[in-house]
Design a protein around this motif. Structure first.
Motif, short mmCIF file in Angstrom:
data_model
loop_
_atom_site.label_atom_id
_atom_site.label_comp_id
_atom_site.label_asym_id
_atom_site.label_seq_id
_atom_site.Cartn_x
_atom_site.Cartn_y
_atom_site.Cartn_z
N THR A 1 0.80 -1.22 0.00
CA THR A 1 0.00 0.00 0.00
C THR A 1 0.83 1.28 0.00
O THR A 1 0.64 2.15 -0.87
CB THR A 1 -0.98 0.00 1.19
N ALA B 1 2.75 1.56 -3.36
CA ALA B 1 1.86 1.86 -4.48
C ALA B 1 1.46 3.32 -4.50
O ALA B 1 1.46 3.97 -5.55
CB ALA B 1 0.62 0.96 -4.39
N TRP B 2 1.11 3.86 -3.34
CA TRP B 2 0.72 5.27 -3.29
C TRP B 2 1.90 6.18 -3.59
O TRP B 2 1.75 7.23 -4.22
CB TRP B 2 0.11 5.61 -1.93
N ALA C 1 -1.43 1.77 -9.42
CA ALA C 1 -2.83 1.38 -9.41
C ALA C 1 -2.97 -0.14 -9.48
O ALA C 1 -3.81 -0.74 -8.77
CB ALA C 1 -3.56 2.04 -10.57
N LEU C 2 -2.14 -0.79 -10.31
CA LEU C 2 -2.21 -2.25 -10.42
C LEU C 2 -1.78 -2.93 -9.12
O LEU C 2 -2.36 -3.95 -8.72
CB LEU C 2 -1.31 -2.72 -11.56
N LEU D 1 -2.21 -1.75 -6.10
CA LEU D 1 -3.33 -1.61 -5.16
C LEU D 1 -4.45 -2.60 -5.48
O LEU D 1 -5.12 -3.12 -4.58
CB LEU D 1 -3.87 -0.18 -5.20
N LEU D 2 -4.63 -2.87 -6.77
CA LEU D 2 -5.75 -3.71 -7.18
C LEU D 2 -5.44 -5.21 -7.09
O LEU D 2 -6.31 -6.01 -6.75
CB LEU D 2 -6.15 -3.38 -8.63
N LEU D 3 -4.19 -5.58 -7.39
CA LEU D 3 -3.89 -6.99 -7.62
C LEU D 3 -3.08 -7.68 -6.54
O LEU D 3 -3.04 -8.91 -6.48
CB LEU D 3 -3.16 -7.15 -8.96
#
Length: 264
Positions: free
Chosen positions: A107, A110-111, A254-255, A257-259
């Motif tokens: 997290t 990613a940010w 973004a990927l 955070l999503l995956l």
């Protein structure tokens, strides 16, 4: 996949991502999710390979700075490099001792990738409004030092990205000039950070049992790949913007955070 091949791939990845403004931490986080976690010592060694690559690329410039103190311009540039490094050391060491650092989990990394990409787009936009400015000022030197501290606190920020775009915002709008200064000041900075981390491992008796063949292979791979990447990047940015790197960071963040699991 064999451990030897995994070590080779991690060394190549370190060399590819250490100096591109896309965060080596973020990429190694992804890679070690599939290739297996490596020791802190392994990570220190491959980073040292990337540092060596920079020294090889800038070997003539380093020699000029080391021997050209009679030339006022050379002396001025060397002193600004020293100031940037000292700012990083004097601010960064207390920050490190206080434990102010986000964990290298998905997290925050990613940010940092996403926000760093937005920062890059904004910095380049405002820098271009000033025209082609190559000078490295004392203000730039100080702010580059502070930017390196920020990158150390926020994994995924990318030391090169934070420092290059701080230099561009602070007055050095020419990409190649900002990048050269950041790469040069990164040599003592990264050596100091790696050396400090190594001493911590020795103090804590945490070196562990290493496969020296894998470590050596990864070191050579990081050095060779880093050399090629730095040479390529210095030529690329003379005629191109950093926009592609910024968009890549945003998409990658973004990927992540999503995956990927947040606790990875």
């Amino acid at each position: 996949m064999t451990d030897l091949l995994a070590a080779l791939l991690l060394g190549i990845l370190e060399g590819l991502t250490e100096f591109l403004p896309i965060s080596s931490t973020g990429h190694l986080l992804i890679a070690q999710h599939w290739l297996g976690q490596r020791s802190d010592f392994f990570n220190i060694v491959i980073q040292a390979g990337a540092i060596l690559a920079t020294m090889l690329v800038f070997r003539r410039r380093i020699w000029e700075l080391a021997t050209g103190w009679r030339d006022a311009a050379t002396r001025d540039y060397a002193l600004k490099l020293a100031v940037a490094f000292l700012v990083t050391a004097l601010v960064g060491l207390p920050v490190r001792l206080a434990g102010w650092e986000l964990p290298e989990t998905v997290t925050p990394v990613a940010w940092a990738l996403i926000l760093g990409g937005v920062w890059m787009l904004a910095a380049e936009h405002f820098a271009e409004k000033r025209g082609d400015v190559a000078d490295i000022t004392w203000k730039v030197a100080v702010l580059v030092g502070l930017a390196q501290v920020v990158a150390g606190v926020f994994p995924g920020t990318s030391r090169s990205a934070a420092a290059i775009f701080m230099a561009m915002l602070a007055g050095t709008s020419r990409r190649s000039s900002a990048a050269e200064f950041v790469f040069l000041v990164g040599i003592p900075t990264m050596f100091a950070a790696s050396g400090y981390a190594f001493l911590e491992l020795v103090k804590d008796d945490a070196l562990g049992s290493e496969n020296w063949g894998e470590v050596a292979l990864a070191f050579v791979a990081a050095t060779a790949t880093g050399f090629v990447v730095v040479k390529w990047l210095l030529g690329f940015i003379k005629a191109h913007r950093f926009t592609g790197f910024a968009l890549y960071r945003i998409v990658l963040g973004a990927l992540l955070l999503l995956l990927m699991p947040a606790g990875s």
